[in-house]
Motif scaffolding. Structure first.
Motif, mmCIF file in Angstrom:
data_model
loop_
_atom_site.group_PDB
_atom_site.id
_atom_site.type_symbol
_atom_site.label_atom_id
_atom_site.label_comp_id
_atom_site.label_asym_id
_atom_site.label_seq_id
_atom_site.Cartn_x
_atom_site.Cartn_y
_atom_site.Cartn_z
ATOM 1 N N ASP A 68 -30.116 2.277 41.877
ATOM 2 C CA ASP A 68 -29.419 1.802 43.073
ATOM 3 C C ASP A 68 -28.022 2.403 43.141
ATOM 4 O O ASP A 68 -27.461 2.809 42.129
ATOM 5 C CB ASP A 68 -29.316 0.264 42.979
ATOM 6 C CG ASP A 68 -29.177 -0.382 44.337
ATOM 7 O OD1 ASP A 68 -29.109 0.331 45.350
ATOM 8 O OD2 ASP A 68 -29.141 -1.630 44.376
ATOM 9 N N ASP A 69 -27.465 2.450 44.344
ATOM 10 C CA ASP A 69 -26.065 2.866 44.534
ATOM 11 C C ASP A 69 -25.763 4.207 43.890
ATOM 12 O O ASP A 69 -24.657 4.399 43.364
ATOM 13 C CB ASP A 69 -25.097 1.833 43.922
ATOM 14 C CG ASP A 69 -25.290 0.449 44.493
ATOM 15 O OD1 ASP A 69 -25.721 0.348 45.647
ATOM 16 O OD2 ASP A 69 -25.003 -0.532 43.783
ATOM 17 N N GLU B 270 -29.390 4.811 51.808
ATOM 18 C CA GLU B 270 -29.015 3.417 52.076
ATOM 19 C C GLU B 270 -28.043 3.292 53.245
ATOM 20 O O GLU B 270 -27.138 4.107 53.394
ATOM 21 C CB GLU B 270 -28.277 2.834 50.866
ATOM 22 C CG GLU B 270 -29.085 2.704 49.616
ATOM 23 C CD GLU B 270 -28.293 1.951 48.550
ATOM 24 O OE1 GLU B 270 -28.901 1.120 47.884
ATOM 25 O OE2 GLU B 270 -27.080 2.178 48.411
HETATM 26 CA CA CA Z 1 -27.386 -0.097 46.985
#
Ligand code: CA
Ligand code: C2E
Ligand code: CA
Length: 280
Positions: free
Chosen positions: A181-182, A238
């Protein structure tokens, strides 16, 4: 001038005091919230950027607070992590998300069901027995392992922890996918990606926002995409809000994404309606 300085200091002290009280209060209320199960999950679709069709849904937790309303995770995840309460909260999230995802499977043709992507904090992942609990919950819910993605962050992977690596391998051997993620916000270099046992890479919103308008950002995202694809990773962008960014991403070879341009997070009943409308 001295008086003004004093006033400023007092205001600063008061603000700090309120902040500390606020956190203490939240911390105390979290215990009760866990006992009462006062959390809800919302789900944001992840789509194929070329067709707009849904392929998965990310679960996002909210706290239904008795007086403060529906609280976004930004308001309480920190406190939950610090206190360790993220472990029971995260357990609830996994159980609920797997149950909901199993219900999605029942409404669409076999093979067409979207996967569920669950956020797991480092503290939660490192809790002993985490992998065993996930596998147990998965079989209780009756969800196929390939319909589950676990989103972890780069911080979990810092420091070359052997146990973490082993746990990631175990999850993947069971057929569960792992997403980073991220991506882009941490300290890790692109080359570290080669060593990470993962399947999906999620590129942080701040990179996505500048893709259409900043050639340098676009070049960076193109570089991430090339490397990720070479390594066999699936890439998800995202927080896509602008059509121009979506178009630039598609041109750069990014196939999947999520963001307000497509859908905001929705409740489980709305997911069921969305699936029934054959949007997937
Ligand atoms: Ca994220
Ligand atoms: P995240 O995993 O990066 O999730 C994406 C966040 O961006 C979500 O915020 C989502 O609602 C928001 N978002 C999605 N598309 C857009 C867009 O187009 N524009 C904008 N401005 N925002 C968009 P949310 O739900 O407030 O969650 C914030 C963070 O809280 C998450 O960031 C994740 O790190 C954490 N979180 C959420 N649910 C859980 C959970 O169940 N467990 C843990 N440990 N963390 C969670
Ligand atoms: Ca996430």
């Amino acid at each position: 001038a001295k008086g003004a300085g004093k006033g400023q200091w007092r205001r600063y002290q008061a603000a700090l005091h309120n902040q500390v009280l606020d956190r203490l209060e939240l911390r105390a209320e979290l215990d009760q919230a866990i006992a009462d199960r006062s959390f809800v999950l919302q789900y944001q679709p992840i789509v194929d950027l070329r067709t707009g069709a849904g392929i998965g849904l990310e679960s996002l937790v909210r706290w239904q607070h008795p007086t403060r309303g529906l609280l976004a995770p930004g308001r309480f995840i920190d406190v939950a992590e610090e206190s360790g309460l993220i472990v029971p909260i995260g357990d609830w999230v996994i159980e609920q998300a797997l149950t909901d995802a199993a219900a999605w499977c029942g409404t669409v043709a076999p093979g067409d069901s979207p996967y569920v992507s669950i956020n797991v904090s480092a503290r939660q992942f490192r809790d002993p027995g985490f992998v065993d609990r996930v596998l147990e919950r998965l079989s209780t819910a009756g969800l196929p392992a390939d319909r589950l993605v676990l989103e972890i962050t780069e911080t979990l992977l810092l420091g070359d922890d052997e146990r973490v690596r082993h746990d990631l391998v175990r999850l993947r051997q069971a057929g569960i996918r792992v997403a980073i993620d991220d991506f882009g916000t941490g300290y890790s270099s692109l080359s570290y990606l080669r060593k990470v046992p993962a399947d999906v890479l999620k590129i942080e919103k701040s990179f996505i926002d500048a893709v259409a308008s900043h050639p340098q950002q676009r070049a960076l995202v193109e570089g991430i995409l090339r490397l990720a694809h070479t390594l066999g990773l699936t890439v998800v962008a995202e927080g896509i809000e602008e059509e121009a960014d979506r178009d630039a991403l598609v041109a750069a070879g990014c196939r999947y994404g999520q963001g307000y341009l497509y859908y905001r997070p929705m409740n489980h009943p709305d997911v069921l309606r969305w699936l029934a409308d054959a949007q997937v």
